[in-house]
Write a protein that holds these residues in place. Sequence first.
Motif, PDB file in Angstrom:
ATOM      1  N   PRO A  65       0.825  -1.217   0.000  1.00 56.01           N
ATOM      2  CA  PRO A  65       0.000   0.000   0.000  1.00 56.01           C
ATOM      3  C   PRO A  65       0.859   1.268   0.000  1.00 56.01           C
ATOM      4  O   PRO A  65       1.786   1.392   0.783  1.00 56.01           O
ATOM      5  N   VAL A  66       0.542   2.172  -0.905  1.00 61.79           N
ATOM      6  CA  VAL A  66       1.208   3.472  -0.965  1.00 61.79           C
ATOM      7  C   VAL A  66       0.434   4.411  -0.048  1.00 61.79           C
ATOM      8  O   VAL A  66      -0.791   4.504  -0.131  1.00 61.79           O
ATOM      9  N   THR A  67       1.153   5.081   0.847  1.00 61.66           N
ATOM     10  CA  THR A  67       0.519   5.939   1.854  1.00 61.66           C
ATOM     11  C   THR A  67      -0.132   7.164   1.247  1.00 61.66           C
ATOM     12  O   THR A  67      -1.264   7.507   1.580  1.00 61.66           O
ATOM     13  N   SER A  68       0.581   7.850   0.361  1.00 60.95           N
ATOM     14  CA  SER A  68       0.019   9.036  -0.286  1.00 60.95           C
ATOM     15  C   SER A  68       0.498   9.101  -1.737  1.00 60.95           C
ATOM     16  O   SER A  68       1.624   8.710  -2.042  1.00 60.95           O
ATOM     17  N   THR A  69      -0.397   9.584  -2.596  1.00 62.80           N
ATOM     18  CA  THR A  69      -0.098   9.723  -4.024  1.00 62.80           C
ATOM     19  C   THR A  69      -0.679  11.040  -4.502  1.00 62.80           C
ATOM     20  O   THR A  69      -1.873  11.287  -4.319  1.00 62.80           O
ATOM     21  N   THR A  70       0.159  11.892  -5.097  1.00 62.91           N
ATOM     22  CA  THR A  70      -0.331  13.147  -5.673  1.00 62.91           C
ATOM     23  C   THR A  70       0.241  13.318  -7.075  1.00 62.91           C
ATOM     24  O   THR A  70       1.325  12.827  -7.383  1.00 62.91           O
ATOM     25  N   PHE A  71      -0.517  14.032  -7.887  1.00 65.31           N
ATOM     26  CA  PHE A  71      -0.070  14.371  -9.238  1.00 65.31           C
ATOM     27  C   PHE A  71      -0.554  15.772  -9.543  1.00 65.31           C
ATOM     28  O   PHE A  71      -1.743  16.007  -9.751  1.00 65.31           O
ATOM     29  N   GLU A  72       0.381  16.720  -9.547  1.00 63.64           N
ATOM     30  CA  GLU A  72       0.071  18.123  -9.816  1.00 63.64           C
ATOM     31  C   GLU A  72       1.152  18.714 -10.693  1.00 63.64           C
ATOM     32  O   GLU A  72       2.351  18.480 -10.456  1.00 63.64           O
ATOM     33  N   ASN A  73       0.739  19.492 -11.688  1.00 63.42           N
ATOM     34  CA  ASN A  73       1.682  20.170 -12.582  1.00 63.42           C
ATOM     35  C   ASN A  73       2.700  19.196 -13.173  1.00 63.42           C
ATOM     36  O   ASN A  73       3.900  19.469 -13.183  1.00 63.42           O
ATOM     37  N   SER A  74       2.214  18.058 -13.623  1.00 65.23           N
ATOM     38  CA  SER A  74       3.026  16.999 -14.251  1.00 65.23           C
ATOM     39  C   SER A  74       3.992  16.315 -13.296  1.00 65.23           C
ATOM     40  O   SER A  74       4.843  15.542 -13.724  1.00 65.23           O
ATOM     41  N   THR A  75       3.879  16.574 -11.991  1.00 64.75           N
ATOM     42  CA  THR A  75       4.781  15.972 -11.011  1.00 64.75           C
ATOM     43  C   THR A  75       4.047  14.930 -10.178  1.00 64.75           C
ATOM     44  O   THR A  75       3.042  15.233  -9.529  1.00 64.75           O
ATOM     45  N   LEU A  76       4.572  13.703 -10.211  1.00 65.64           N
ATOM     46  CA  LEU A  76       4.042  12.607  -9.413  1.00 65.64           C
ATOM     47  C   LEU A  76       4.856  12.489  -8.139  1.00 65.64           C
ATOM     48  O   LEU A  76       6.088  12.485  -8.185  1.00 65.64           O
ATOM     49  N   LYS A  77       4.166  12.396  -7.018  1.00 67.97           N
ATOM     50  CA  LYS A  77       4.827  12.160  -5.733  1.00 67.97           C
ATOM     51  C   LYS A  77       4.080  11.029  -5.034  1.00 67.97           C
ATOM     52  O   LYS A  77       2.845  11.010  -5.043  1.00 67.97           O
ATOM     53  N   THR A  79       4.524   8.227  -1.402  1.00 64.83           N
ATOM     54  CA  THR A  79       5.278   7.779  -0.236  1.00 64.83           C
ATOM     55  C   THR A  79       4.723   6.442   0.238  1.00 64.83           C
ATOM     56  O   THR A  79       3.536   6.151   0.077  1.00 64.83           O
ATOM     57  N   VAL A  80       5.614   5.653   0.797  1.00 62.23           N
ATOM     58  CA  VAL A  80       5.253   4.426   1.496  1.00 62.23           C
ATOM     59  C   VAL A  80       5.883   4.569   2.873  1.00 62.23           C
ATOM     60  O   VAL A  80       7.071   4.305   3.053  1.00 62.23           O
ATOM     61  N   ASP A  81       5.084   5.039   3.827  1.00 64.89           N
ATOM     62  CA  ASP A  81       5.619   5.411   5.134  1.00 64.89           C
ATOM     63  C   ASP A  81       6.311   4.265   5.863  1.00 64.89           C
ATOM     64  O   ASP A  81       7.405   4.444   6.400  1.00 64.89           O
ATOM     65  N   ASN A  82       5.689   3.074   5.891  1.00 65.16           N
ATOM     66  CA  ASN A  82       6.277   1.991   6.691  1.00 65.16           C
ATOM     67  C   ASN A  82       7.582   1.452   6.107  1.00 65.16           C
ATOM     68  O   ASN A  82       8.316   0.743   6.790  1.00 65.16           O
ATOM     69  N   LEU A  83       7.897   1.785   4.861  1.00 62.38           N
ATOM     70  CA  LEU A  83       9.172   1.391   4.252  1.00 62.38           C
ATOM     71  C   LEU A  83      10.095   2.585   4.025  1.00 62.38           C
ATOM     72  O   LEU A  83      11.132   2.461   3.382  1.00 62.38           O
ATOM     73  N   THR A  84       9.702   3.738   4.527  1.00 57.70           N
ATOM     74  CA  THR A  84      10.424   5.013   4.372  1.00 57.70           C
ATOM     75  C   THR A  84      10.805   5.297   2.917  1.00 57.70           C
ATOM     76  O   THR A  84      11.912   5.717   2.607  1.00 57.70           O
ATOM     77  N   ILE A  85       9.838   5.063   2.025  1.00 54.78           N
ATOM     78  CA  ILE A  85      10.044   5.314   0.599  1.00 54.78           C
ATOM     79  C   ILE A  85       9.399   6.633   0.211  1.00 54.78           C
ATOM     80  O   ILE A  85       8.271   6.922   0.607  1.00 54.78           O
ATOM     81  N   GLU A  86      10.124   7.422  -0.568  1.00 51.46           N
ATOM     82  CA  GLU A  86       9.606   8.650  -1.175  1.00 51.46           C
ATOM     83  C   GLU A  86       9.988   8.635  -2.643  1.00 51.46           C
ATOM     84  O   GLU A  86      11.095   8.211  -2.992  1.00 51.46           O
ATOM     85  N   TYR A  87       9.096   9.104  -3.485  1.00 46.22           N
ATOM     86  CA  TYR A  87       9.401   9.213  -4.909  1.00 46.22           C
ATOM     87  C   TYR A  87       8.837  10.524  -5.421  1.00 46.22           C
ATOM     88  O   TYR A  87       7.729  10.932  -5.054  1.00 46.22           O
TER      89      TYR A  87
END
Length: 114
Positions: A65-77, A79-87
Motif C-alpha cells: 500500500p502506498v501511503t500518499s499519491t499526488t499528481f500536480e503540474n506533471s509531477t508525481l509524488k 510515499t510508502v511510510d512503513n518502508l520510508t520510501i519517497e518518490y
Amino acid sequence: MKKVNFALLFFFAVVSMSAQDITGNWKGVLKVPGAELNLVLHITKSENKLTATLDSPDQKALGIPVTSTTFENSTLKFTVDNLTIEYEGVLDKNQIITGTFKQMGQSLPLVFTR
C-alpha cells in the motif's frame, strides 16, 4: 480570424496538458548496488483522489500500500511510510516519468514507463 484560430489552438493545448492521465500501471527498474529491482506502480483514481500500490516482483512483494499519491503540474509524488520510501518524478509528453526514489537516506534515479 488568425487571432481566433490561435486562441482556440492555445486553449486546446492547455486543456490537453492539464488533462494528463497518470492512472494505470507503471514499470521501472531500480538499480541498487549489486542488483536491479523491477518495480510496478499501480495508480487508480476514485472520487477525485489518487491511490496506489507498489509491487517489487523480484522480492515477491506485491500490493504494497502506498501511503500518499499526488499528481500536480506533471509531477508525481508518492510515499510508502512503513518502508520510508519517497518518490518524486515528472511526467513528460512521451509518457515517461523521470524522478528520484529515496529510501533510508539513499537517493536513486528511477524512470517509470507504461
